[in-house]
Design an enzyme around this catalytic site. Structure first.
Site, PDB file in Angstrom:
ATOM      1  N   ARG A  13      -3.918   8.775  -6.214  1.00  0.00           N
ATOM      2  CA  ARG A  13      -4.535   8.642  -4.894  1.00  0.00           C
ATOM      3  C   ARG A  13      -5.901   7.996  -5.077  1.00  0.00           C
ATOM      4  NH1 ARG A  13      -0.181   9.127  -3.009  1.00  0.00           N
ATOM      5  NH2 ARG A  13       0.625  10.805  -1.698  1.00  0.00           N
TER       6      ARG A  13
ATOM      7  N   HIS B 147      -0.654   0.357  -1.719  1.00  0.00           N
ATOM      8  CA  HIS B 147       0.073   1.625  -1.844  1.00  0.00           C
ATOM      9  C   HIS B 147       1.588   1.347  -1.848  1.00  0.00           C
ATOM     10  CE1 HIS B 147      -0.295   6.194  -1.029  1.00  0.00           C
ATOM     11  NE2 HIS B 147       0.866   5.932  -1.616  1.00  0.00           N
TER      12      HIS B 147
END
Ligand code: NDP
Ligand code: OXD
Length: 310
Positions: A225, A273
């Protein structure tokens, strides 16, 4: 009772079709068409406002449509007591992640950008490349994702070391655990790959101090993340020449703002992502199975430990 879909990833029709094929009597609702809140016993969630969860009195299951659950844990107070949180564990997603980490690492090790620059100048020149067993790869997180990358990279001949919260043993992987061993773990790594879940304990784990523990010329890869990395510290470590560069699938703000320095940095490659995807076709069976188990009171699959946060 009904299952409520709360995600903008797709309009939900794909999940509806796949899940009703497995559970013909399923009532599938798509937020905001919630109907009677008392009729909802499960929610499928991905990066969606979750305020209303507290208004569903018969909710028993919240299923993250991702491997990560930080999007739910950050609003844990909205999830009523007694509700079970599950996540996805999917071999297809894991395989995509391992492939992406290999791509990011090999682009660096085999100097893809350097060859592109030479090619653009019509120069037919060989660059130095290391032998796999002279390269030390360190993987932060040895779970579904990190464990698979570690095994594959070890089988390819790299010196692989891994770091986890609890002690682990993996064939061909030198294992470390806990913050006390982080410096020792990082010190010899040529490539550092972050595949951690985001929890209060792993937030900002890659910062000026931990970059300082890495050797000169180390390369950083992050598919965990964005909040695992202090972005200004990463840029400073690269600009000072201490780190060679970075490939980042995730960033602190997604999408990155137009003026984010990562867009312009020659030694930082970013992805939107996109390392590993939630594939409804491969993931629907485990969601259907958990919904069936929830109704019959059997133990659920892939349950998240709310105290650990992953
Ligand atoms: P797992 O829960 O299977 O594994 C997590 C690993 O991290 C475990 O080895 C765990 O240690 C370790 N860990 C957790 N907390 C700490 C800590 N404080 N210190 C050291 N190690 C720690 O997760 P997955 O492998 O399935 O997924 C990892 C993450 O990857 C997800 O949470 C998500 O953020 C990210 N992801 C990103 C995707 C993308 O496309 N970019 C796609 C899918 C996932 P232990 O083994 O001791 O429990
Ligand atoms: C996940 C992700 O957690 O895609 O599944 O990031």
């Amino acid at each position: 009772m009904a299952l409520l879909y709360m995600s903008r990833q797709t309009n939900g029709d794909d999940w509806r079709d796949l899940l009703t094929a497995e559970l013909p009597d399923l009532e599938f609702r798509t937020h905001p068409e919630t109907g009677d809140p008392a009729g909802i016993d499960a929610a499928l969630v991905w990066n969606y406002p979750l305020e209303e969860l507290k208004d569903y009195p018969n909710l028993k299951l919240v299923a993250s449509l991702g491997a990560g659950v930080d999007h739910v844990m950050s609003v844990r107070h909205l999830v009523p007591e007694g509700v079970t949180l599950t996540r996805l564990i999917d071999p297809a997603m894991t395989a995509q992640m391992t492939e992406w980490c290999l791509m990011a690492m090999l682009n660096h090790l085999r100097n893809w950008e350097g060859y592109r620059a030479l090619r653009n100048e019509r120069r037919y020149v060989e660059l130095d490349v290391p032998i796999p067993w002279d390269v030390t790869v360190g993987i932060l997180g040895l779970g579904e994702m990190g464990g698979d990358s570690a095994r594959v990279m070890a089988a390819m001949g790299y010196q692989v070391r891994g770091w986890s919260r609890s002690a682990k043993q993996l064939d061909g992987v030198t294992c470390f655990h806990g913050h006390d061993q982080l410096e020792t773990f990082l010190a010899p790594c040529d490539v550092v790959i972050c595949l951690l879940p985001l929890t209060p304990d792993t937030h900002d784990v890659l910062n000026a101090r931990s970059f300082g523990w890495m050797k000169r010329g180390a390369f950083v890869i992050n598919a965990g993340r964005g909040h695992h990395i202090v972005e200004e510290d990463l840029i400073a470590a690269i600009d000072s020449g201490h780190l060679a560069g970075a490939t980042l699938d995730v960033q602190r703000m997604e999408p990155m703002g137009d003026d984010h320095p990562f867009w312009y940095h020659p030694k930082i490659m970013t992805f939107p992502h996109a390392a590993a995807f939630t594939i409804p076709r491969t993931c629907a069976p485990q969601i259907a199975e958990n919904y069936r188990r929830m109704r019959t009171g059997e133990p659920l699959l892939n349950v998240v430990d709310l105290d650990r946060g992953y």
